[in-house]
Design a protein around this motif. Structure first.
Motif, PDB file in Angstrom:
ATOM      1  N   ASP A   1       0.828  -1.212   0.000  1.00  0.00           N
ATOM      2  CA  ASP A   1       0.000   0.000   0.000  1.00  0.00           C
ATOM      3  C   ASP A   1       0.857   1.256   0.000  1.00  0.00           C
ATOM      4  OD1 ASP A   1      -2.506  -1.153  -0.099  1.00  0.00           O
ATOM      5  OD2 ASP A   1      -2.775  -1.203   2.086  1.00  0.00           O
ATOM      6  N   GLN A   2       1.935   1.242   0.770  1.00  0.00           N
ATOM      7  CA  GLN A   2       2.793   2.422   0.844  1.00  0.00           C
ATOM      8  C   GLN A   2       3.535   2.670  -0.461  1.00  0.00           C
ATOM      9  OE1 GLN A   2       4.795   1.184   4.503  1.00  0.00           O
ATOM     10  NE2 GLN A   2       3.973   2.983   5.545  1.00  0.00           N
ATOM     11  N   PHE A   3       4.003   1.599  -1.124  1.00  0.00           N
ATOM     12  CA  PHE A   3       4.619   1.773  -2.431  1.00  0.00           C
ATOM     13  C   PHE A   3       3.609   2.341  -3.425  1.00  0.00           C
ATOM     14  CE2 PHE A   3       7.785  -1.451  -0.965  1.00  0.00           C
ATOM     15  CZ  PHE A   3       8.911  -0.691  -1.163  1.00  0.00           C
ATOM     16  N   TYR A   4       2.372   1.887  -3.317  1.00  0.00           N
ATOM     17  CA  TYR A   4       1.308   2.391  -4.180  1.00  0.00           C
ATOM     18  C   TYR A   4       1.087   3.885  -3.943  1.00  0.00           C
ATOM     19  CZ  TYR A   4      -3.320   2.919  -6.264  1.00  0.00           C
ATOM     20  OH  TYR A   4      -4.386   3.340  -7.015  1.00  0.00           O
ATOM     21  N   MET A   5       1.099   4.306  -2.671  1.00  0.00           N
ATOM     22  CA  MET A   5       0.918   5.727  -2.349  1.00  0.00           C
ATOM     23  C   MET A   5       2.053   6.564  -2.929  1.00  0.00           C
ATOM     24  SD  MET A   5      -0.087   5.541   1.674  1.00  0.00           S
ATOM     25  CE  MET A   5      -0.868   4.051   2.286  1.00  0.00           C
ATOM     26  N   ILE A   6       3.285   6.073  -2.819  1.00  0.00           N
ATOM     27  CA  ILE A   6       4.442   6.800  -3.359  1.00  0.00           C
ATOM     28  C   ILE A   6       4.260   7.042  -4.849  1.00  0.00           C
ATOM     29  CG2 ILE A   6       6.912   6.681  -3.854  1.00  0.00           C
ATOM     30  CD1 ILE A   6       7.217   5.097  -1.229  1.00  0.00           C
ATOM     31  N   GLU A   7       3.861   5.993  -5.554  1.00  0.00           N
ATOM     32  CA  GLU A   7       3.702   6.115  -7.001  1.00  0.00           C
ATOM     33  C   GLU A   7       2.597   7.107  -7.347  1.00  0.00           C
ATOM     34  OE1 GLU A   7       3.372   3.236 -10.942  1.00  0.00           O
ATOM     35  OE2 GLU A   7       3.011   2.405  -8.937  1.00  0.00           O
TER      36      GLU A   7
END
Length: 425
Positions: free
Chosen positions: A370-376
Motif C-alpha cells: 500500500d505504501q509503495f502504491y501511495m508513493i507512485e
C-alpha cells in the motif's frame, strides 16, 4: 481587495495556536489587501481523533463559510492555497478532494499546496516479524479512527482499502484536485522527528539519514545548512572501519532502540504507559460517539453536502482498480532491502519519479505494498521536496513550524522564511 485565501490546518492533538507563527510570517510578508489567512479551528484538540474524513468535512465546511463571509464583505476569492502541518496535511488532501468535487476549482485557482512534517504514507514503522505486529497493529488501536487510518488498518467506505491508499489513487478526486495546484511543496525533517519520520513525510522508500556520519549532506545555499537540496540532498561517504565505541553504538544501542514502543513504555515507565492507554481508551470512546452523531446527521452542518454521488461512485469503484494495480506490481518490487549489504536475496524496488539523485545507492525500506502504491500515486502529480536538518533541538516536529516561541526553534524560522519567500500570491 485581497482575492487570495490561504488555509492553514494543524495536526493531531493540535489547535490554531500551533500555527500562529506560520500565519504571522505570511501576514508580515503580505498585506491584508494581498492575502487572507484562515487558521482552521473546527477540528481542534481531541476532535482530531475522529479521523481524516470527518476532520476534512468539518474543515471544508469552515472554509466554505469563510469564503461566503469574505464575499459578503465584497472580497471575491479567485485564488486559494492550502497548507497542512502533520496530520493536517492529510486532512488538507481530503479537503482538496471535496473542494474539487464540489466545483470550487472551476472558479477559484489552486495556487500553493504545502505540507510540513506530514505522514503522507501513514505512520507504520518499516518493520518485519513480531515487531511489525506489536507496534503497527496494536499502535493503531490507541488513536481511534485517526489511528486506524494512520496505520492503514482501516477500510474507507465501500472500497475495502485504507483511506490513505484511496487519497493517493491517480483517478480519485483527491489526486485530480491536488494536481491542479500550481505549486506542490513539502518540508520533511531528516532526524529527531519523533512523530513523523523522514520516509513518510518526504514520500520516499529510502532513508539515507539513518546514520549522518556515513553521508555528506548537501545544503541548499543561503539557508545555513538547515535546508538541503531537493535534487540531491545527500551523498554517501566512502566506507571506513568503525572504531570500538561506534561499533558499540551501532550494535548494542540500536538493539535497545529497536524495542517496540509499547514494550519500552511497559518496562520503563509503567505509570505513564497506563495513563496514556487509559486516556486513549476514553478519547476513543468519545470519538466514536462524535463520529456516530456526525454520521446520523447530528452534526452542525449537513454532511450529505460532502458525500455527493461523484465522490461516492469513485470510492465504490476504487477497490477493484486498486487491487488490480497492486496485484500487477507484486513480486520483487515490493520486497524490502535487507539491513545488511551482504544479503542479496532481495531486489531493490525500482522507481524513477519524485526521488533524489543517487537515491539508488541507499537500501529500500520494508514498506507495505500500500505504501509503495501511495508513493507512485503522489509522485505522479509531482512535489518539490525539501529535507530539513534541524540540529539544535531534539523536538524537530514542533520546531519545523515554530509551534511555540521556544529557545532553539530558530532553525525552524529559517524553514518558515524559505516557505514564505517561495509562496506565490
Amino acid at each position: 481587495m485581497a482575492d487570495h485565501l490561504c488555509i492553514l490546518i494543524h495536526g493531531l492533538w493540535g489547535n490554531p495556536k500551533h500555527l500562529k507563527n506560520l500565519a504571522a510570517a505570511l501576514q508580515a510578508e503580505y498585506a491584508d489587501d494581498k492575502l487572507h489567512v484562515l487558521v482552521t479551528k473546527s477540528n481542534s484538540n481531541n476532535f482530531t481523533y475522529d479521523g481524516i474524513e470527518l476532520g476534512g468535512e468539518r474543515t471544508t465546511n469552515e472554509i466554505e463559510e469563510e469564503i461566503k463571509r469574505l464575499e459578503k464583505d465584497g472580497n471575491r476569492i479567485t485564488k486559494i492555497s492550502v497548507v497542512g502541518y502533520s496530520l493536517g496535511g492529510l486532512v488538507a488532501r481530503y479537503v482538496i478532494g471535496l473542494l474539487y468535487s464540489k466545483g470550487y476549482f472551476d472558479r477559484i485557482q489552486p495556487v500553493n499546496f504545502t505540507t510540513f512534517a506530514t505522514p503522507h504514507l501513514g505512520v507504520r514503522t518499516p518493520l518485519l516479524g513480531p515487531h511489525n505486529y506489536l507496534w503497527n497493529v496494536l499502535g493503531a488501536r490507541t488513536l481511534s479512527t485517526s489511528g486506524r487510518q494512520l496505520f492503514t488498518v482501516d477500510s474507507f467506505r465501500d472500497t475495502g482499502r485504507p483511506l490513505l491508499t484511496v487519497l493517493a489513487d491517480p483517478n480519485s478526486v483527491f489526486i485530480r484536485g491536488l494536481a491542479m495546484f500550481k505549486h506542490r511543496t513539502l518540508y520533511s525533517n531528516i532526524v529527531n522527528d519523533r512523530s513523523v519520520v523522514y520516509y513518510t513525510s518526504c514520500i520516499t522508500y529510502k532513508d539515507p539519514f539513518v546514520d549522518l556520519d556515513a553521508v555528506e549532506l548537501q545544503p541548499l545555499p543561503g539557508y545555513e545548512g538547515v535546508l538541503l537540496r531537493p535534487d540531491e540532498p545527500v551523498r554517501p561517504k566512502s566506507r571506513v572501519p568503525l572504531g570500538f565505541w561506534p561499533r558499540v553504538r551501532a550494535t548494542g544501542w540500536s538493539t535497545l532502540t529497536a524495542v517496540p514502543f509499547y514494550l519500552l513504555l511497559a518496562v520503563l515507565i509503567p505509570v505513564g504507559s497506563m495513563l496514556f492507554l487509559i486516556n486513549s481508551g476514553i478519547q476513543s470512546i468519545r470519538s466514536a460517539q462524535r463520529v456516530r452523531l456526525h454520521e446520523s446527521g447530528g452534526a452542525a452542518f449537513g454532511i450529505e453536502r460532502y458525500r455527493a454521488n461523484p465522490l461516492l461512485e469513485e470510492a465504490q469503484q476504487l477497490e477493484e482498480r486498486v487491487f488490480e494495480r497492486l496485484n500487477s506490481n507484486q513480486g520483487q518490487d515490493y520486497l524490502p532491502t535487507p539491513p545488511s549489504e551482504d544479503e542479496e536475496r532481495f531486489t531493490k524496488f525500482e522507481h524513477s519519479g519524485g526521488q533524489f539523485k543517487g537515491q539508488e545507492k541507499f537500501p529500500t525500506l520494508a514498506l507495505t505494498s500500500d505504501q509503495f502504491y501511495m508513493i507512485e500515486g503522489l509522485d505522479s502529480v509531482g512535489f518539490t521536496k525539501y529535507p530539513v536538518h534541524i540540529s539544535k533541538v531534539r523536538h524537530t516536529h514542533a520546531a519545523i513550524v515554530v509551534r511555540t516561541n521556544r529557545w532553539g526553534f530558530g532553525e525552524g524560522k529559517i524553514v518558515v522564511g524559505h516557505w514564505v519567500k517561495h509562496f506565490e500570491v
